[in-house]
Design a protein around this motif. Structure first.
Motif, PDB file in Angstrom:
ATOM      1  N   ALA A  62      -2.842  -8.218   8.470  1.00 20.11           N
ATOM      2  CA  ALA A  62      -1.743  -8.231   9.443  1.00 20.11           C
ATOM      3  C   ALA A  62      -0.625  -7.298   8.988  1.00 20.11           C
ATOM      4  N   GLN A  63      -0.385  -7.315   7.666  1.00 17.77           N
ATOM      5  CA  GLN A  63       0.669  -6.457   7.093  1.00 17.77           C
ATOM      6  C   GLN A  63       0.348  -4.984   7.316  1.00 17.77           C
ATOM      7  N   GLU A  64      -0.908  -4.592   7.083  1.00 18.60           N
ATOM      8  CA  GLU A  64      -1.304  -3.190   7.253  1.00 18.60           C
ATOM      9  C   GLU A  64      -1.250  -2.793   8.729  1.00 18.60           C
ATOM     10  N   ALA A  65      -1.665  -3.701   9.587  1.00 18.41           N
ATOM     11  CA  ALA A  65      -1.702  -3.383  11.021  1.00 18.41           C
ATOM     12  C   ALA A  65      -0.299  -3.114  11.553  1.00 18.41           C
ATOM     13  N   MET A  67     -14.015 -13.713  -1.625  1.00 20.00           N
ATOM     14  CA  MET A  67     -15.300 -13.894  -0.964  1.00 20.00           C
ATOM     15  C   MET A  67     -15.434 -15.329  -0.456  1.00 20.00           C
ATOM     16  N   LEU A  68     -14.556 -16.198  -0.998  1.00 16.23           N
ATOM     17  CA  LEU A  68     -14.595 -17.592  -0.575  1.00 16.23           C
ATOM     18  C   LEU A  68     -13.408 -17.937   0.330  1.00 16.23           C
ATOM     19  N   ASP A  69     -12.259 -17.314  -0.007  1.00 17.20           N
ATOM     20  CA  ASP A  69     -11.031 -17.670   0.708  1.00 17.20           C
ATOM     21  C   ASP A  69     -10.435 -16.406   1.326  1.00 17.20           C
ATOM     22  N   ASN A  70     -10.404 -16.348   2.632  1.00 23.73           N
ATOM     23  CA  ASN A  70      -9.936 -15.142   3.317  1.00 23.73           C
ATOM     24  C   ASN A  70      -8.423 -15.074   3.504  1.00 23.73           C
ATOM     25  N   THR A  71      -7.707 -16.116   3.106  1.00 25.33           N
ATOM     26  CA  THR A  71      -6.283 -16.206   3.436  1.00 25.33           C
ATOM     27  C   THR A  71      -5.494 -14.948   3.071  1.00 25.33           C
ATOM     28  N   LEU A  72      -5.635 -14.546   1.803  1.00 29.30           N
ATOM     29  CA  LEU A  72      -4.855 -13.422   1.313  1.00 29.30           C
ATOM     30  C   LEU A  72      -5.200 -12.140   2.089  1.00 29.30           C
ATOM     31  N   ARG A  73      -6.499 -11.948   2.334  1.00 30.09           N
ATOM     32  CA  ARG A  73      -6.926 -10.733   3.001  1.00 30.09           C
ATOM     33  C   ARG A  73      -6.450 -10.687   4.451  1.00 30.09           C
ATOM     34  N   LEU A  74      -6.480 -11.835   5.089  1.00 28.64           N
ATOM     35  CA  LEU A  74      -6.043 -11.858   6.488  1.00 28.64           C
ATOM     36  C   LEU A  74      -4.541 -11.603   6.576  1.00 28.64           C
ATOM     37  N   HIS A  75      -3.833 -12.123   5.594  1.00 25.33           N
ATOM     38  CA  HIS A  75      -2.391 -11.862   5.544  1.00 25.33           C
ATOM     39  C   HIS A  75      -2.134 -10.370   5.356  1.00 25.33           C
ATOM     40  N   ARG A  76      -2.907  -9.756   4.423  1.00 24.56           N
ATOM     41  CA  ARG A  76      -2.738  -8.322   4.140  1.00 24.56           C
ATOM     42  C   ARG A  76      -3.156  -7.473   5.351  1.00 24.56           C
ATOM     43  N   LYS A 122      -5.610  -5.184  15.896  1.00 22.42           N
ATOM     44  CA  LYS A 122      -5.705  -4.096  16.878  1.00 22.42           C
ATOM     45  C   LYS A 122      -4.660  -4.276  17.977  1.00 22.42           C
ATOM     46  N   GLU A 123      -4.413  -5.541  18.315  1.00 21.56           N
ATOM     47  CA  GLU A 123      -3.415  -5.837  19.344  1.00 21.56           C
ATOM     48  C   GLU A 123      -2.012  -5.435  18.873  1.00 21.56           C
ATOM     49  N   THR A 124      -1.724  -5.762  17.615  1.00 19.56           N
ATOM     50  CA  THR A 124      -0.421  -5.387  17.031  1.00 19.56           C
ATOM     51  C   THR A 124      -0.219  -3.889  17.149  1.00 19.56           C
ATOM     52  N   ALA A 125      -1.261  -3.135  16.768  1.00 17.14           N
ATOM     53  CA  ALA A 125      -1.158  -1.678  16.780  1.00 17.14           C
ATOM     54  C   ALA A 125      -0.993  -1.182  18.209  1.00 17.14           C
ATOM     55  N   SER A 149       0.830  -1.205   0.000  1.00 16.06           N
ATOM     56  CA  SER A 149       0.000   0.000   0.000  1.00 16.06           C
ATOM     57  C   SER A 149       0.865   1.256   0.000  1.00 16.06           C
ATOM     58  N   GLN A 150       0.285   2.334  -0.533  1.00 16.21           N
ATOM     59  CA  GLN A 150       0.948   3.645  -0.487  1.00 16.21           C
ATOM     60  C   GLN A 150      -0.053   4.649   0.073  1.00 16.21           C
ATOM     61  N   GLU A 151       0.364   5.466   1.020  1.00 23.46           N
ATOM     62  CA  GLU A 151      -0.495   6.493   1.598  1.00 23.46           C
ATOM     63  C   GLU A 151      -1.903   5.927   1.807  1.00 23.46           C
ATOM     64  N   HIS A 152      -2.946   6.676   1.346  1.00 19.61           N
ATOM     65  CA  HIS A 152      -4.297   6.106   1.429  1.00 19.61           C
ATOM     66  C   HIS A 152      -4.456   5.094   0.308  1.00 19.61           C
ATOM     67  N   THR A 153      -4.864   3.915   0.651  1.00 18.72           N
ATOM     68  CA  THR A 153      -4.973   2.871  -0.379  1.00 18.72           C
ATOM     69  C   THR A 153      -6.280   2.079  -0.218  1.00 18.72           C
ATOM     70  N   ILE A 154      -6.927   1.830  -1.341  1.00 16.91           N
ATOM     71  CA  ILE A 154      -8.056   0.893  -1.396  1.00 16.91           C
ATOM     72  C   ILE A 154      -7.633  -0.233  -2.344  1.00 16.91           C
ATOM     73  N   VAL A 155      -7.574  -1.467  -1.838  1.00 14.07           N
ATOM     74  CA  VAL A 155      -7.199  -2.588  -2.707  1.00 14.07           C
ATOM     75  C   VAL A 155      -8.417  -3.453  -2.978  1.00 14.07           C
TER      76      VAL A 155
END
Lengths: 419, 562
Positions: free
Chosen positions: B406-409, B395-404, B443-446, B374-380
């Motif tokens: 954690a990365q953003e947090a 919408m079926l597999d959350n793996t990638l989103r959950l990984h991302r 939230k815990e990471t942050a 991501s850069q600055e404000h980002t919508i992916v």
């Protein structure tokens, strides 16, 4: 390149110079580049053909004084044939009031700038009446010159050496607080000069009668100090000449025909020969009884060195007593100085004006500001009769031709690639 | 008898002053003859010859000043006598006081407190004067017209960089700290600030506000071209920013002829960031439905409507809002599974944020250089093809989103995370069961990093969907997320939150409006007189065209500044 910082460098040099009057000497012995076939004169370069009446008279008198001619016809021949050459005083670290003619045998004041090391020179003031600087060359004028050379000059040299030199900047600054502006009015400075010299003259004169004559000559002449003041100005101006990129005027000077200026960033050091000229104006002012503006010569003399370094007409507010020259009131004197701030880079750190709450005098004429505002420098000046030998006929105000500043601006733009 | 005489006992004036007074009185309309003299017998005889020796003048003593005026009628004479004091004052000689400086530096020396320069010289010279004023650190009221668009843009860009205002060119009206500049109505001071690209529009609105019983904090003109696309509302943005920060201003009015659409959008976005009601009257502009319903910007159809709305809004306005400083963690990261939801988010966020990066941006300038970072404000949009090669849709597999997630947090610059959860047939059977713990962890990471990390989730679904919407929401909320079931509401909420995180993105401008107004006046002398009448400090200049108006020299001088 930043022009403003170059100009700050120029005015800093100009203001920090500390000219010390150290003695007198013979022109050919001390003035750099002086030769026996050379005469120095006021203003930018001039030829016999274009020279004004007072200038021709002074050249004639100087050549008679040197024993090279007996009259004006002979003098004209010598100059026109090239046997005698004419150079501006300014090319030789020298300044002279009015015609400013300085010849090899004449006594001159010697000044040393204690800060920058350069030297400057000026001839000895003759007093009033029929004098060489106004183009008079009768026998009495020449007798007077001989006395200045043989008697007064030598006594002054001994006195100045005896006192270990005189700090001209301090003297000029003090006189501004006593009603002088340093060009047309040097009454206070001349008294200060006399006061400083008197004990040393008493000690160094060969006899008391000579001492009395010298003291009398200095005391009777309210312009006695003008020449060392001008030479001090020249030492300051030469210290400020040759700053790369600077648009500050270091010299304004008149030869009776042309008004010339020199600019710090155009050309080289003090001996540089680049001038920007225009026709001289005719001063507006008050005339002595029996004379009118019709009788006046074109503006003449190196004494505009005073305005060039921040006094003279620029310090008019300090000298309300002489505003009558231009039929003005004391408030006009203040306005005159306020107007000059508009075209100057800075305010002087040593020359101050009590009437303006000790504000420094306007210092460092910026050609950009002159051209932009249309305000030309204000010059206080004596007025010479147009005919040789008549002398001073009044005093007043004159402005230089704008064309000289415009030409300088265009030359600057060309040199520094602003076109 | 139309001759009227005034005696001044024991008054001494220089004879030149008296001659000047006599000349000035003779030039007044309706005046036929004037005698201004000391009351000596000889002078009285002179007055008698010209029929000006009234009985009153006859009674004068030698050190009395006689002023006798013969007017066409008594009123003319009376009027002339009433002006004697001001004429004498005008001619009195002072020292520095009556020197009129010619250049701005000399004028600034005479009035060092001046923060403003009023410029009303002919157009061809005006830009140079304004430029000099900006270089001296002064705000500019540029009344002059016929200033080129290129000059206007250059002046305003330079002003913005310096934090200075250029009102104009062709700015006829402004009221700064109660002082009217140019043509301005006398209005009482009050809590309404006005920004106007139209001079008479500004006059009408400020007058109406006064008539309605309220008053003006400051009214700032921008010049008619400010809101055109070329200029980009540089001045209007600065003016809005000043009013946003001005503690006296509670409600802001912005008036202009219809601006360029992109400029309008930009200004409205800025207006929304200001925590004060902003009344907008873009004469003839049709706000879209969502804009009209917005709570921070109010549209008025007419000048009077704008004035009325502003006055009405005063009751609801909160006084003196302080604006938060930008937080370090201030960027938005939106991780979408739904392509259209992501697209609408980008659209709506335009109202709030100047730029949002994306792997599928609205504007190619904001294309992420690497979709995984991501850069600055980002919508992916994680449902884009680049992410679904060899992998199930998010919408079926959350793996990638959950990984991302954690990365953003873990990114210290991130201040808010936005997610969508799409329910319904065919979607993941229980997305919240995976996403909620991941939110908790983020939230815990942050928190471990000393940051608060709000997470906003928009849930797209119905109560009849197989995943049990209420249960899904409850799980997400239990994890600390703020949950919305309407995309637009969620996005607008996010927009407002992120604006607050980032400070307001206000334009750069020095705020010295509350200092006593003081100005240098270059041009029309009447502007200086008007300021004097208002008891504002002003130094008029005896301005003359530079270099006598010689174009060649002017061009050289321009290059040789500094």
């Amino acid at each position: 390149m930043n022009i403003d910082s170059a100009n700050t460098e120029t005015t800093t040099r100009m203001m920090s110079a500390r000219p010390m009057l150290v003695g007198t000497a013979t022109t050919r012995d001390v003035i750099p580049g002086m030769t026996d076939d050379l005469l120095l004169h006021a203003g930018p370069p001039i030829t016999w053909e274009r020279a004004s009446g007072p200038m021709r008279g002074a050249i004639t008198g100087a050549l008679i004084f040197e024993g090279k001619a007996t009259d004006m016809v002979g003098a004209a021949e010598l100059v026109q044939s090239g046997k005698i050459r004419l150079h501006p005083c300014h090319h030789h670290a020298t300044v002279g009031p009015m015609a400013g003619v300085t010849s090899p045998s004449m006594s001159v004041y010697v000044l040393e700038n204690a800060v920058h090391g350069n030297r400057s020179f000026s001839n000895i003031n003759e007093g009033y009446g029929k004098v060489l600087r106004y183009g008079a060359y009768s026998e009495e004028v020449l007798d007077r010159l001989r006395w200045l050379n043989d008697v007064l000059g030598k006594v002054l040299n001994n006195a100045l050496q005896g006192m270990g030199g005189l700090d001209m900047k301090a003297l000029m600054a003090e006189a501004l607080h006593m009603g002088d502006e340093g060009h047309n009015r040097n009454k206070a400075a001349s008294v200060l000069y006399l006061k400083a010299l008197a004990p040393h003259i008493a000690r160094s004169a060969p006899d008391s009668e000579t001492a009395a004559q010298v003291l009398q000559a200095l005391g009777d002449n309210a312009l006695a100090v003008l020449n060392p003041v001008m030479a001090a100005g020249k030492a300051m101006a030469d210290a400020a000449q040759g700053v790369q990129g600077s648009t500050i005027v270091t010299v304004m000077a008149r030869n009776g025909t042309d008004f010339g200026i020199r600019v710090s960033g155009i050309g080289g050091k003090g001996t540089d020969t680049r001038w920007f000229t225009g026709p001289v104006g005719h001063p507006k002012g008050l005339y002595f009884p029996n004379f009118t503006a019709e009788d006046g010569s074109g503006d003449i003399g190196d004494s505009t060195i005073t305005e060039s370094i921040g006094i003279g007409g620029f310090a008019m507010a300090a000298a309300p007593a002489i505003v009558t020259f231009v039929s003005g009131s004391p408030s006009d004197a203040v306005k005159a100085t306020l107007e000059m701030y508009e075209i100057c880079h800075t305010e002087h750190n040593a020359f101050t004006i009590p009437q303006l709450e000790f504000r420094g005098t306007p210092t460092g004429i910026d050609i950009r500001k002159v051209v932009e505002t249309g305000i030309t420098p204000r010059i206080n000046t004596g007025i010479a009769h147009k005919n040789a030998g008549v002398g001073q006929i009044g005093a007043g105000l004159v402005r230089p031709p704008m064309s000289a500043f415009e030409d300088a601006l265009m030359a600057y733009a060309k040199q520094y690639g602003f076109e | 008898m139309p001759i009227q005489t005034q005696l001044r006992h024991g008054a001494y004036y220089d004879s030149v002053v008296l001659m000047q007074l006599q000349a000035a009185l003779s030039q007044l309309s309706g005046v036929q003859n004037v005698g201004v003299m000391m009351g000596t017998p000889a002078n009285k005889a002179l007055l008698a010859q010209s029929g000006l020796l009234t009985p009153e003048a006859e009674s004068a003593a030698p050190d009395d000043l006689i002023i006798s005026v013969l007017g066409k009628n008594a009123d003319d004479s009376q009027n002339a006598l009433a002006q004697v004091d001001s004429l004498l004052m005008k001619r009195s000689t002072g020292t520095e006081g009556d020197y009129l400086p010619q250049s701005l530096p000399a004028a600034a020396k005479a009035l060092p407190s001046a923060q403003w320069v009023l410029v009303s010289v002919p157009g061809r010279y005006a830009a140079d004067v304004a430029r000099d004023a900006l270089n001296m650190g002064k705000h500019v009221f540029l009344y002059s017209d016929n200033v080129s668009l290129a000059d206007e843009i250059e002046l305003k860009q330079s002003a913005t960089a310096k934090g200075l205002l250029v009102m104009g060119p062709d700015c006829g009206t402004a009221i700064i700290n109660g002082v009217g500049l140019g043509f301005a109505n006398r209005v009482r001071r009050g809590p309404i600030g006005v920004v106007g690209a139209s001079g008479t529009g500004l006059q009408q609105v400020t007058s109406r506000i006064h008539q309605l019983g309220s008053g003006i904090s400051h009214a700032m003109g921008t010049g008619g071209r400010d809101l055109k696309a070329d200029v980009g509302a540089l001045t209007a943005r600065q003016a809005l920013s000043l009013l946003a920060n001005d503690p006296q201003t509670q409600v802001i009015v912005l008036i202009s002829k219809p601006p360029a659409p992109a400029v309008a959008q930009e200004l409205l976005r800025l207006a929304r960031t200001i925590p004060k009601p902003v009344v907008v009257n873009f004469i003839g502009y049709q706000p879209n439905e969502s804009e009209a319903s917005d709570g921070s910007v109010w549209f008025a159809r007419t000048l009077d409507g704008a004035a009325q709305l502003a006055v009405n809004l005063l009751s609801s306005a909160t006084p003196a809002v302080t604006i938060p400083a930008p937080a370090h963690a201030r960027y938005l990261r939106g991780l979408f599974s739904g392509g259209t939801l992501a697209y609408e988010a980008l659209l709506i966020l335009q109202d709030y944020l100047p730029s949002v990066y994306s792997n599928a941006p609205l504007d190619k300038r904001y294309q992420l250089s690497n979709s995984l970072v991501s850069q600055e404000h980002t919508i992916v949009d994680l449902g884009e093809d680049e992410f679904t090669v060899g992998r199930l849709h998010p919408m079926l597999d959350n793996t990638l989103r959950l990984h991302r997630l954690a990365q953003e947090a873990a990114d210290p610059q991130v201040g808010l995370i936005l997610l969508d959860v799409v329910l319904g047939d065919g979607a993941h059977p229980n997305p919240a069961s995976e996403i909620a713990p991941a939110i908790e962890k983020a939230k815990e990471t942050a928190r471990a990093d000393g940051r608060d990390l709000p997470v906003v989730v928009v849930v797209c679904g119905t109560d009849e969907d197989p995943q049990n919407m209420a249960e899904q929401i409850a799980l997400l909320e239990a994890a600390g997320a703020q949950v919305f079931s309407n995309n637009e509401t969620a996005i607008r909420h996010v927009g407002e939150c992120v604006q607050k995180l980032g400070g307001l993105g206000l334009a750069n401008v020095q705020n010295n409006l509350d200092q006593p107004f003081a100005a240098l006046n270059v041009g029309l002398e009447s502007f200086a007189q008007s300021l004097q009448t208002q008891s504002a400090a002003v130094q008029h200049l005896n301005w003359r065209p530079p270099a006598g108006g010689n174009d060649k020299l002017m061009a050289l001088l321009r290059k040789m500044k500094g």
